[in-house]
Design a protein around this motif. Structure first.
Motif, PDB file in Angstrom:
ATOM      1  N   TRP A 157      38.810  27.650  43.000  1.00 15.47           N
ATOM      2  CA  TRP A 157      40.011  27.561  42.160  1.00 15.47           C
ATOM      3  C   TRP A 157      39.668  28.047  40.747  1.00 15.47           C
ATOM      4  N   PHE A 158      40.704  28.285  39.943  1.00 16.16           N
ATOM      5  CA  PHE A 158      40.546  28.804  38.587  1.00 16.16           C
ATOM      6  C   PHE A 158      41.204  27.865  37.582  1.00 16.16           C
ATOM      7  N   ASP A 159      40.776  27.983  36.311  1.00 10.63           N
ATOM      8  CA  ASP A 159      41.562  27.421  35.222  1.00 10.63           C
ATOM      9  C   ASP A 159      42.861  28.210  35.109  1.00 10.63           C
ATOM     10  N   ASP A 160      43.897  27.573  34.596  1.00  8.30           N
ATOM     11  CA  ASP A 160      45.162  28.280  34.365  1.00  8.30           C
ATOM     12  C   ASP A 160      45.101  29.022  33.031  1.00  8.30           C
ATOM     13  N   LYS A 161      44.324  30.086  33.014  1.00  3.91           N
ATOM     14  CA  LYS A 161      44.132  30.909  31.818  1.00  3.91           C
ATOM     15  C   LYS A 161      44.151  32.370  32.226  1.00  3.91           C
ATOM     16  N   PRO A 162      44.311  33.315  31.269  1.00  2.64           N
ATOM     17  CA  PRO A 162      44.171  34.735  31.596  1.00  2.64           C
ATOM     18  C   PRO A 162      42.812  35.002  32.243  1.00  2.64           C
ATOM     19  N   PHE A 163      42.758  36.030  33.088  1.00  2.00           N
ATOM     20  CA  PHE A 163      41.570  36.274  33.906  1.00  2.00           C
ATOM     21  C   PHE A 163      40.285  36.350  33.078  1.00  2.00           C
ATOM     22  N   ARG A 164      40.298  37.072  31.992  1.00  2.00           N
ATOM     23  CA  ARG A 164      39.088  37.235  31.176  1.00  2.00           C
ATOM     24  C   ARG A 164      38.605  35.915  30.570  1.00  2.00           C
TER      25      ARG A 164
END
Length: 278
Positions: free
Chosen positions: A228-235
């Motif tokens: 999973w990812f943080d809810d932030k722009p990809f970079r």
């Protein structure tokens, strides 16, 4: 590459884990690591299961697995029962479309897991989940090397940046991460991404900062990594992933910086736009 980073569990308050595996016993023939990984999952994320396909027919004597090899009857039962187990034991909905390698045994794995979960959703065939795709750029050249040195040496030479006909190692990892980032499900949902052992092993090598792996590291059939990812722009985001009972964190910025500072860059990175969910 630098030395491997340490395993670290997600520490933010929103990443609390909940016990999942005590509800029912694991499906027969499922790798043990999957249940130990389930116990570490956070709550209410946009979860992805990047998995190798289920049990397939045996490859030839040299270990080369034709793309024509189908799932075995036990493999079909395992995929269906694993989907049923996930749907019944995780606080996540699987009612989302899946992505898969276009090879039959991967598509069948995704479909059977959906069936086990009581679903019938679309399965998008993704070229990055098969080869040539996330690793190989020149199949004629890479295939010859593959046959000469075998699959494990092939992956290790890729991880060491010493393999003709393949992408820059960081680009290979970032391409897969970009694919997953753009296909994240809604919060509280679990999406399936079904692929092959070579791609999963190479991806994990990049994510774990490894220059060499051995057969003990090799993904088993129906073994995978939750991500999973943080809810932030990809970079700006971090990728969190669970592999064999440990939670790891990988900075996307670090991977991009390493790609941009490497001397063997291939084509320019095409990074995903910021994703907005409705």
């Amino acid at each position: 590459m630098n030395k491997p980073f340490n395993a670290s569990k997600a520490t933010t308050s929103s990443d609390k884990s909940a016990p999942h595996s005590s509800v029912s016993s694991a499906p027969a023939h499922l790798p043990d690591s999957m249940i130990s990984s389930v116990d570490l999952l956070p709550i209410d994320k946009r979860l992805i299961l990047f998995t190798r396909h289920s049990l397939r027919e045996r490859s030839d004597g040299q270990g080369f697995a034709s793309y024509q090899l189908p799932l075995t009857p036990k493999g079909r039962v395992l995929a269906r029962s694993w989907g049923r187990w996930l749907a019944g034991n995780l606080p996540y909905s699987m009612d989302v479309d899946s992505i898969s390698s276009p090879i039959g045994r991967c598509i069948d794995t995704a479909q059977l897991m959906q069936e086990g979960a009581g679903l019938q959703r679309s399965i998008t065939h993704e070229s990055l989940l098969v080869e040539p795709g996330s690793l190989v750029t020149e199949p004629e050249l890479a295939n010859q090397v593959f046959k000469e040195i075998g699959v494990l040496n092939f992956i290790n030479r890729f991880l060491q940046g010493n393999l003709a006909g393949t992408k820059n190692v960081y680009q290979g990892g970032l391409d897969i991460l970009s694919l997953f980032y753009q296909n994240q499900p809604q919060q509280g949902h679990l999406m399936l991404a079904v692929s092959h052992d070579t791609l999963l092993s190479a991806f994990l090598g990049v994510m774990l900062d490894r220059e060499e792996i051995n057969w003990d590291d090799w993904p088993k059939m129906m073994e995978g990594s939750f991500l999973w990812f943080d809810d932030k722009p990809f970079r700006e985001t971090n990728a969190y992933f669970v592999w064999r009972g440990k939670v790891y964190t990988r900075s996307i910025k670090t991977l991009i910086d390493r790609y941009e500072s490497s001397s063997d860059q291939g084509s320019k990175l095409i990074l995903p736009p910021e994703v907005k969910w409705t």
